[in-house]
Design an enzyme around this catalytic site. Structure first.
Site, mmCIF file in Angstrom:
data_model
loop_
_atom_site.group_PDB
_atom_site.id
_atom_site.type_symbol
_atom_site.label_atom_id
_atom_site.label_comp_id
_atom_site.label_asym_id
_atom_site.label_seq_id
_atom_site.Cartn_x
_atom_site.Cartn_y
_atom_site.Cartn_z
ATOM 1 C CB CYS A 9 -0.972 0.011 1.173
ATOM 2 S SG CYS A 9 -0.200 -0.004 2.812
ATOM 3 C CG ASN A 10 2.669 2.906 2.927
ATOM 4 O OD1 ASN A 10 1.665 3.568 2.676
ATOM 5 N ND2 ASN A 10 2.962 2.474 4.148
ATOM 6 C CD GLU A 47 7.104 -4.770 10.173
ATOM 7 O OE1 GLU A 47 8.320 -4.834 9.907
ATOM 8 O OE2 GLU A 47 6.657 -4.573 11.334
ATOM 9 C CB THR A 87 4.268 -8.355 -7.731
ATOM 10 O OG1 THR A 87 3.687 -7.533 -6.725
ATOM 11 C CG2 THR A 87 5.774 -8.372 -7.565
ATOM 12 C CB THR A 88 6.656 -7.753 -12.987
ATOM 13 O OG1 THR A 88 7.406 -6.639 -12.475
ATOM 14 C CG2 THR A 88 5.377 -7.231 -13.617
ATOM 15 C CG HIS A 144 8.218 2.388 -20.207
ATOM 16 N ND1 HIS A 144 8.102 1.507 -21.271
ATOM 17 C CD2 HIS A 144 7.095 2.231 -19.469
ATOM 18 C CE1 HIS A 144 6.955 0.847 -21.170
ATOM 19 N NE2 HIS A 144 6.330 1.263 -20.089
ATOM 20 C CE LYS A 148 9.559 -0.842 -18.336
ATOM 21 N NZ LYS A 148 9.018 -1.448 -17.095
ATOM 22 C CB THR A 155 3.376 -3.758 -21.691
ATOM 23 O OG1 THR A 155 2.971 -3.587 -20.327
ATOM 24 C CG2 THR A 155 2.190 -3.545 -22.606
#
EC number: 1.17.1.8
Length: 256
Positions: A9-10, A47, A87-88, A144, A148, A155
């Protein structure tokens, strides 16, 4: 109301999802998970996945890092809450674990959550079935921001793979021609990467024929499109039976 646990979330995307959630109808962030708990929201932030308690959720959205996905998979295996994995860089072992977990709950995995990008992938495959058979050369150009680190983008590779699958695997990928001194092989897809400035993401699929050029393009202007795509995927996945889904399934549902 769809209640979401936001894993990561952060991070950059996690914060964008939090900012965008208020604009979405029927979406609520019920809890967040991040090793950085210093940023405070109007929902609890844990956490670790194993720390979550007292939270009822319909879907998990994951925008974290590969090393954090093992704990997420364990949590999904335990709770059977549907999850969207964004997530990649996952290892083969993690991918196998996700496939196994999808036998018990609904999982959706995608390297790019934007609806427009996933529609581009579908359109490129459909176009290739006609154009490649009629001698059109295929090139993909992606652009990009300067930060990066991977090239080409995931993609761009997903677009190439969709085209190749649609054409019975007849193509090989070429990432540069500076050291080659020969005519273009008709059974190749050229993939080029541009890095510079603050470009969020830009993809062009070029079909070059005799005296004719067709280009399919997608331009991202902010990370917000990936957040909105994740919410669309969450609405799709909530309540779905166990299975391994992709954004192609979401696109198919939107087009019904």
């Amino acid at each position: 109301m769809i209640n979401i646990i936001l894993h990561g979330c952060n991070g950059h995307m996690g914060r964008m999802i939090c900012d965008t959630a208020a604009e979405e109808t029927g979406i609520r962030i019920a809890a967040g998970v991040d090793v950085d708990t210093a940023v405070h929201y109007d929902f609890p932030v844990f956490e670790h996945m194993s720390d979550i308690s007292g939270v009822e959720a319909d879907v998990i959205i994951d925008f974290s890092v590969a090393r954090a996905v093992d704990a997420l998979i364990s949590y999904v295996e335990k709770t059977q809450i549907p999850a969207i994995i964004c997530t990649t860089g996952l290892t083969m072992e993690q991918q196998i674990r996700l496939e196994e977990a999808s036998k018990k709950t609904a999982l959706l995995r995608s390297a790019n959550m934007a609806l427009g990008v996933n529609l581009l992938i579908r359109l490129a495959a459909d176009a290739a079935k006609i154009l490649a058979a009629n001698g059109y050369d295929i090139e993909i150009v992606e652009k990009h921001h300067r930060r990066k680190v991977d090239a080409p983008s995931g993609t761009a590779l997903a677009i190439a793979d969709s085209i190749n699958d649609a054409c019975d695997g007849q193509f090989r990928y070429v990432y540069g021609r500076s050291e080659r001194h020969e005519a273009r092989d008709p059974h190749e897809i050229g993939i080029s990467a541009v890095r510079g400035g603050t470009i969020p993401g830009d993809h062009d699929v070029i079909f070059a024929g005799e005296d004719e050029l067709i280009t399919l393009s997608h331009t991202a202007y902010s990370r917000k499109i990936w957040a909105k795509g994740a919410f669309t995927a969450a609405r799709f996945l909530a309540g779905k039976p166990a299975g391994y889904y992709t954004m192609a399934d979401v696109i198919g549902d939107v087009l019904k």
